[in-house]
Enzyme design. Sequence first.
Site, mmCIF file in Angstrom:
data_model
loop_
_atom_site.group_PDB
_atom_site.id
_atom_site.type_symbol
_atom_site.label_atom_id
_atom_site.label_comp_id
_atom_site.label_asym_id
_atom_site.label_seq_id
_atom_site.Cartn_x
_atom_site.Cartn_y
_atom_site.Cartn_z
ATOM 1 N N ASN A 205 -43.020 46.656 31.233
ATOM 2 C CA ASN A 205 -42.643 48.167 31.840
ATOM 3 C C ASN A 205 -41.509 47.782 33.019
ATOM 4 O OD1 ASN A 205 -42.694 50.361 33.344
ATOM 5 N ND2 ASN A 205 -45.119 50.143 33.841
ATOM 6 N N TRP A 206 -40.403 48.295 32.657
ATOM 7 C CA TRP A 206 -39.427 47.910 33.575
ATOM 8 C C TRP A 206 -39.143 49.065 34.829
ATOM 9 C CZ3 TRP A 206 -34.402 47.420 29.681
ATOM 10 C CH2 TRP A 206 -34.468 46.320 29.107
ATOM 11 N N LYS A 207 -40.142 49.887 34.787
ATOM 12 C CA LYS A 207 -40.358 50.889 35.855
ATOM 13 C C LYS A 207 -38.831 51.352 36.249
ATOM 14 C CE LYS A 207 -44.540 48.826 37.207
ATOM 15 N NZ LYS A 207 -45.582 48.487 38.227
ATOM 16 N N HIS B 180 -50.248 55.112 33.596
ATOM 17 C CA HIS B 180 -50.087 54.126 34.469
ATOM 18 C C HIS B 180 -50.635 54.594 35.864
ATOM 19 C CE1 HIS B 180 -48.127 50.980 36.927
ATOM 20 N NE2 HIS B 180 -47.757 50.297 35.775
ATOM 21 N N GLU C 192 -49.392 54.189 38.765
ATOM 22 C CA GLU C 192 -48.328 54.898 39.565
ATOM 23 C C GLU C 192 -48.241 56.272 39.270
ATOM 24 O OE1 GLU C 192 -45.396 51.899 38.674
ATOM 25 O OE2 GLU C 192 -46.309 50.566 39.847
ATOM 26 N N GLU D 9 -55.276 47.651 33.963
ATOM 27 C CA GLU D 9 -54.339 47.109 35.370
ATOM 28 C C GLU D 9 -55.090 47.568 36.547
ATOM 29 O OE1 GLU D 9 -49.977 46.923 34.020
ATOM 30 O OE2 GLU D 9 -50.440 48.942 34.477
ATOM 31 N N GLY E 15 -47.974 44.533 41.429
ATOM 32 C CA GLY E 15 -46.785 44.214 42.130
ATOM 33 C C GLY E 15 -47.099 43.743 43.340
ATOM 34 N N SER F 68 -49.166 41.707 38.066
ATOM 35 C CA SER F 68 -48.791 40.350 38.564
ATOM 36 C C SER F 68 -48.945 39.228 37.688
ATOM 37 C CB SER F 68 -49.487 39.923 39.894
ATOM 38 O OG SER F 68 -49.091 41.258 40.957
ATOM 39 N N GLY G 204 -44.993 43.837 34.823
ATOM 40 C CA GLY G 204 -43.798 44.701 35.524
ATOM 41 C C GLY G 204 -42.685 44.060 35.983
ATOM 42 N N GLY G 205 -42.835 43.184 37.335
ATOM 43 C CA GLY G 205 -41.777 42.482 37.776
ATOM 44 C C GLY G 205 -41.044 41.305 36.924
HETATM 45 P P1 13P Z 1 -46.550 43.894 38.067
HETATM 46 O O1 13P Z 1 -46.338 42.937 36.936
HETATM 47 O O2 13P Z 1 -44.971 43.856 38.816
HETATM 48 O O3 13P Z 1 -47.539 43.602 38.867
HETATM 49 O O4 13P Z 1 -46.553 45.312 37.508
HETATM 50 C C1 13P Z 1 -47.759 45.351 36.570
HETATM 51 C C2 13P Z 1 -47.639 46.811 36.162
HETATM 52 O O5 13P Z 1 -47.642 47.785 36.640
HETATM 53 C C3 13P Z 1 -47.104 46.850 34.634
HETATM 54 O O6 13P Z 1 -47.579 48.184 34.053
#
Ligand code: 13P
Length: 250
Positions: free
Chosen positions: A9-11, A94, A96, A166, A172, A211, A232-233
Site C-alpha cells: 500500500n503505497w499510500k 483502511h 486511515e 491491521e 506506521g 509495521s 505500508g512503509g
Molecule cells: P506500515 O507498514 O507503514 O505500518 O503501514 C501498514 C498499512 O497501513 C498498510 O495498509
Amino acid sequence: MRRPLIAGNWKLNGSRESALELAADLISGSADLSADLLVCPSFTLLNPVREALAGSPVALGAQNVSAESSGAFTGEVSAAMLAEAGCAYAIIGHSERRTLYAEQDRELAAKVLQALSASLTPILCVGESLAEREQERQEAVVQQQLDAALGELETTAIAKCVIAYEPVWAIGTGRSASPQDAQAVHASIRAWLGGLSESLAPSVRLLYGGSVKPDSASALFEQTDIDGALVGGASLNASDFLAIARAAAS
Ligand code: 13P
C-alpha cells in the site's frame, strides 16, 4: 493450500519517476517467487505503473473505491473505472479511511459489493484501536467490522475477498503486533468465516498489516492463519518489499 499474497500500500507517496523505478525493481526481483505480489499506488500512478508491470506477475490494485457506480459524486473513482485501469484488487476500509475520512461500515459494505461487481478482489481492512486493544476488545471489534462489511454477502461472494487485519496502533509506528497476538486475531477471523460456512474458512486469505519489515516478516508468516501481509512503509523500498515476499514464499 493458500498461496501467500504480499500487497504494497503505497499510500500518498511517490512520483511517476519513483513509481516506475520501484515497479522495475520489483519485476526483476520477483521472478519465480511462489507468492502473489501486488502494488497499490495512487490513482494517477495506476496507468504508468500498469504499463510498467505489463507481462509481469506483479498485480495492480487501488487504495480505495467508490461506493457508487456512477453519477454526481465529485472526486470519486468507480470500481468499473479501476478495472478498466488494470486493477485486480481494491483496498477497502483502511483505518486511515475510517478515521481520517469518516468512512462508515454501511459505506464499506457498498464498496465491497461495487468491487465484486467489477470483478475486483476486495481487500477488506479491519483492526482495533489502541484503546480497544487495552480493553482486550480486539476480537469483538474485528468481528463487528466483519459483520458490518461482509455479513450481508453470500458466502460465494465472501470467498472472493481478502481480509487484512491491521491493528491501528501498529500502523506506521514501527510496533508490529507480536506473531502470537496477530495469530490470535487471525484465528478468530477464520472462526468467523467458519461460522458462515465450513468451506469458507480454509480458503480465504488473511493478511496481517502494521509495521511489517523484513526482520519481523518470517515469524508472522510462520503463524497458521497468516497468509501474507499488507505492507505500508516497507513497500516503498524494493529490496525490503521483496525480502518480505521471499519470507512469505519460503
Ligand atoms: P506500515 O507498514 O507503514 O505500518 O503501514 C501498514 C498499512 O497501513 C498498510 O495498509
